[in-house]
Design a protein around this motif. Structure first.
Motif, short mmCIF file in Angstrom:
data_model
loop_
_atom_site.label_atom_id
_atom_site.label_comp_id
_atom_site.label_asym_id
_atom_site.label_seq_id
_atom_site.Cartn_x
_atom_site.Cartn_y
_atom_site.Cartn_z
N ARG A 76 8.78 -1.67 -10.28
CA ARG A 76 9.25 -1.93 -8.91
C ARG A 76 10.77 -1.85 -8.84
N GLN A 77 11.44 -2.44 -9.83
CA GLN A 77 12.90 -2.39 -9.82
C GLN A 77 13.40 -0.97 -10.00
N ARG A 78 12.72 -0.19 -10.84
CA ARG A 78 13.11 1.21 -11.03
C ARG A 78 12.99 1.97 -9.71
N LEU A 79 11.92 1.72 -8.96
CA LEU A 79 11.74 2.37 -7.66
C LEU A 79 12.80 1.92 -6.67
N ARG A 133 0.81 -1.22 0.00
CA ARG A 133 0.00 0.00 0.00
C ARG A 133 0.85 1.27 0.00
N LEU A 134 2.16 1.14 0.21
CA LEU A 134 3.03 2.32 0.23
C LEU A 134 3.14 2.89 -1.17
N ARG A 135 2.93 4.20 -1.29
CA ARG A 135 2.96 4.85 -2.60
C ARG A 135 4.39 5.25 -2.96
N VAL A 136 4.62 5.37 -4.27
CA VAL A 136 5.96 5.67 -4.78
C VAL A 136 6.51 6.94 -4.15
N GLY A 137 5.75 8.01 -4.17
CA GLY A 137 6.22 9.27 -3.59
C GLY A 137 6.47 9.17 -2.10
N GLU A 138 5.62 8.43 -1.40
CA GLU A 138 5.80 8.24 0.05
C GLU A 138 7.10 7.49 0.33
N ALA A 139 7.38 6.46 -0.46
CA ALA A 139 8.59 5.68 -0.26
C ALA A 139 9.84 6.53 -0.46
N LEU A 140 9.85 7.32 -1.51
CA LEU A 140 11.01 8.17 -1.79
C LEU A 140 11.18 9.24 -0.71
N ALA A 141 10.08 9.84 -0.28
CA ALA A 141 10.16 10.84 0.79
C ALA A 141 10.67 10.23 2.08
N LEU A 142 10.20 9.01 2.40
CA LEU A 142 10.63 8.34 3.62
C LEU A 142 12.11 8.01 3.59
N PHE A 143 12.56 7.39 2.52
CA PHE A 143 13.97 7.01 2.44
C PHE A 143 14.87 8.23 2.40
N SER A 144 14.43 9.28 1.73
CA SER A 144 15.21 10.51 1.67
C SER A 144 15.37 11.14 3.04
N ALA A 149 3.87 8.60 -9.05
CA ALA A 149 4.08 9.13 -7.69
C ALA A 149 2.98 8.70 -6.72
N GLY A 150 1.74 8.66 -7.19
CA GLY A 150 0.64 8.30 -6.32
C GLY A 150 0.25 6.85 -6.38
N ALA A 151 1.00 6.04 -7.14
CA ALA A 151 0.67 4.63 -7.29
C ALA A 151 1.24 3.82 -6.13
N SER A 152 0.53 2.80 -5.72
CA SER A 152 1.01 1.93 -4.64
C SER A 152 2.04 0.95 -5.18
N PHE A 153 2.94 0.50 -4.31
CA PHE A 153 3.97 -0.45 -4.70
C PHE A 153 3.34 -1.71 -5.28
N GLY A 154 2.25 -2.16 -4.66
CA GLY A 154 1.60 -3.39 -5.11
C GLY A 154 1.01 -3.30 -6.50
N SER A 155 0.77 -2.09 -7.00
CA SER A 155 0.18 -1.93 -8.33
C SER A 155 1.23 -1.80 -9.43
N LEU A 156 2.50 -1.73 -9.08
CA LEU A 156 3.55 -1.53 -10.07
C LEU A 156 3.90 -2.82 -10.79
N SER A 157 4.33 -2.70 -12.03
CA SER A 157 4.85 -3.85 -12.76
C SER A 157 6.22 -4.21 -12.19
#
Length: 202
Positions: free
Chosen positions: A136-139, A91-102, A124-132
């Motif tokens: 996912r590897q790009r993220l 459920r973690l979104r792409v933008g949230e993950a990058l902001a958290l790790f940063s 940016a607003g997509a969940s990790f589970g919805s990515l191809s």
């Protein structure tokens, strides 16, 4: 060419299993260095010891002039890592993950810049589970680079990807090196090693 990683006679045992035995290699600044071998050969254990995530039983390791066993905190701010079992909550979104790790690092570019550099703005607003798989590897690569590391470790990053996603991921690795970052690539795939690596340890 100067060595940014020096590994001398590294050994690691888990009970009766000798996972790593007498491994030595150097990694030069600015290269893509491959650790190639079949599954179970000890590649992941080796890079975990080099990063300070596991303590070797014997041997000497230096990364960017630091000892991973005694200076792991200083080392972590200068390296990036995409581990073999890397994943995120679905459920973690792409933008949230990058902001958290940063937020874990005081240096490095703004996370939105990293998101743009790695072509993730539209997700940016997509969940990790919805990515191809390729997305996912790009993220995961982007997360390994938010601190602008000098050395990045990529462990079996194309396992399970379809051929098109694998080639796109290879392009990512070449982009990382083009930015001046030294890459340590763990793989069991001969075509991947031949495409990407300047030198190999087998």
């Amino acid at each position: 060419m100067s060595a940014v990683i020096t590994c001398e006679r590294l050994a690691k045992r888990y009970g009766e299993l000798q996972a790593v035995a007498d491994v030595s290699f150097d990694v030069h600044e600015g290269e893509i260095f491959g650790l190639l071998g079949p599954n179970g050969a000890g590649k992941t254990t080796t890079v975990e010891c080099v990063q300070g995530l596991r303590d070797p039983d014997s041997g000497q390791v230096s990364v960017l002039g630091l000892d991973p066993r005694t200076q792991s905190s200083a080392l972590r701010s200068r390296i990036g890592s995409q581990l073999q079992e890397s994943s995120l909550p679905n459920r973690l979104r792409v933008g949230e993950a990058l902001a958290l790790f940063s937020s874990f690092h005081s240096q490095g570019p703004p996370w939105r810049t990293v998101m743009s550099q790695w072509g993730l703005e539209a997700k940016a607003g997509a969940s990790f589970g919805s990515l191809s798989g390729g997305q996912r590897q790009r993220l995961l690569v982007a997360l390994a680079l938010v601190n602008d590391p000098q050395v990045v470790f990529l462990d079996e990053m194309t396992t399970g990807l379809d051929p098109a996603a694998r080639r796109a991921t290879w392009d990512l690795v070449e982009q990382i090196r083009a930015r001046g970052t030294t890459v340590v690539l763990v793989t069991h795939l001969m075509d991947e090693a031949m495409r990407l690596c300047d030198r190999l340890a087998v």
